[in-house]
Design a protein around this motif. Structure first.
Motif, PDB file in Angstrom:
ATOM      1  N   ASN A 139       0.856  -1.182   0.000  1.00  0.00           N
ATOM      2  CA  ASN A 139       0.000   0.000   0.000  1.00  0.00           C
ATOM      3  C   ASN A 139       0.895   1.236   0.000  1.00  0.00           C
ATOM      4  O   ASN A 139       1.682   1.421   0.934  1.00  0.00           O
ATOM      5  N   GLN A 140       0.797   2.066  -1.021  1.00  0.00           N
ATOM      6  CA  GLN A 140       1.693   3.212  -1.139  1.00  0.00           C
ATOM      7  C   GLN A 140       1.508   4.229  -0.020  1.00  0.00           C
ATOM      8  O   GLN A 140       2.502   4.784   0.466  1.00  0.00           O
ATOM      9  N   ASP A 141       0.284   4.496   0.395  1.00  0.00           N
ATOM     10  CA  ASP A 141       0.072   5.459   1.478  1.00  0.00           C
ATOM     11  C   ASP A 141       0.706   4.978   2.775  1.00  0.00           C
ATOM     12  O   ASP A 141       1.369   5.745   3.480  1.00  0.00           O
ATOM     13  N   GLU A 142       0.516   3.708   3.092  1.00  0.00           N
ATOM     14  CA  GLU A 142       1.095   3.149   4.312  1.00  0.00           C
ATOM     15  C   GLU A 142       2.615   3.093   4.217  1.00  0.00           C
ATOM     16  O   GLU A 142       3.318   3.362   5.201  1.00  0.00           O
ATOM     17  N   GLU A 178       3.382   0.057  -5.916  1.00  0.00           N
ATOM     18  CA  GLU A 178       2.355  -0.911  -5.553  1.00  0.00           C
ATOM     19  C   GLU A 178       1.988  -1.691  -6.810  1.00  0.00           C
ATOM     20  O   GLU A 178       1.478  -1.111  -7.768  1.00  0.00           O
ATOM     21  N   LYS A 205      -0.002  -3.328  -9.356  1.00  0.00           N
ATOM     22  CA  LYS A 205      -1.416  -3.366  -9.732  1.00  0.00           C
ATOM     23  C   LYS A 205      -1.501  -3.669 -11.214  1.00  0.00           C
ATOM     24  O   LYS A 205      -0.584  -3.367 -11.971  1.00  0.00           O
ATOM     25  N   ARG A 218       2.560  -9.341  -5.345  1.00  0.00           N
ATOM     26  CA  ARG A 218       1.950  -9.044  -4.040  1.00  0.00           C
ATOM     27  C   ARG A 218       2.114 -10.244  -3.093  1.00  0.00           C
ATOM     28  O   ARG A 218       2.403 -10.077  -1.914  1.00  0.00           O
ATOM     29  N   SER A 252       5.509  -3.460   4.739  1.00  0.00           N
ATOM     30  CA  SER A 252       4.991  -4.366   3.707  1.00  0.00           C
ATOM     31  C   SER A 252       5.574  -5.766   3.841  1.00  0.00           C
ATOM     32  O   SER A 252       5.101  -6.701   3.220  1.00  0.00           O
TER      33      SER A 252
END
Length: 135
Positions: free
Chosen positions: A14-17, A59, A61, A75, A126
């Motif tokens: 998760n990029q924000d985290e 991330e 995707k 992932r 992560s």
């Protein structure tokens, strides 16, 4: 002729985290943070003392870089802790280790004397491991 490396990639869940972790726990600065194509986000961080090599917090995707299947595989590998974020250098491994532990950073190995210096082994939010080294 290639003269240097400007960016290297760390795959995160998760990029924000990840941004919160690298900025607020490890003390990195934000280099770039922008949407490029669709929901593709170009997010980079770097240690305050060296902006020459930036870490791309990517991330995986489905999109321009990955098929749905390859994104899921990456992932899964991140979740297994199969990737390393690299070697972060410090002038005082014990002191930096203590500061990071106080901020909630998890370590798999405390500072330990090695042939090349003092090393602690940490893990980001992560699941990527990293080495913290004092030469």
């Amino acid at each position: 002729m290639i003269t240097s490396i400007a960016h290297t990639t760390i795959y995160v869940l998760n990029q924000d985290e990840a941004l919160d972790f690298y900025k607020n726990k490890l003390g990195f600065e934000v280099g770039d943070d922008m949407k490029v194509e669709g929901d593709f986000r170009w997010l980079t961080v770097y240690p305050k003392s060296n902006s020459q090599l930036q870490l791309v917090l990517a991330e995986p995707k489905e999109g321009p870089m990955f098929t749905k299947d390859s994104a899921e595989k990456i992932r899964s590998l991140i979740e297994e802790g199969a990737f390393g974020a690299g070697v972060f250098e410090t002038e005082n491994c014990q002191k930096t280790y203590e500061e990071l532990v106080a901020k909630g950073v998890e370590f798999m190995q405390p500072p330990t004397e090695q042939l090349y210096g003092v090393e602690a082994m940490g893990i980001d939010n992560s699941g990527n491991w990293f080495s913290l080294v004092q030469r």
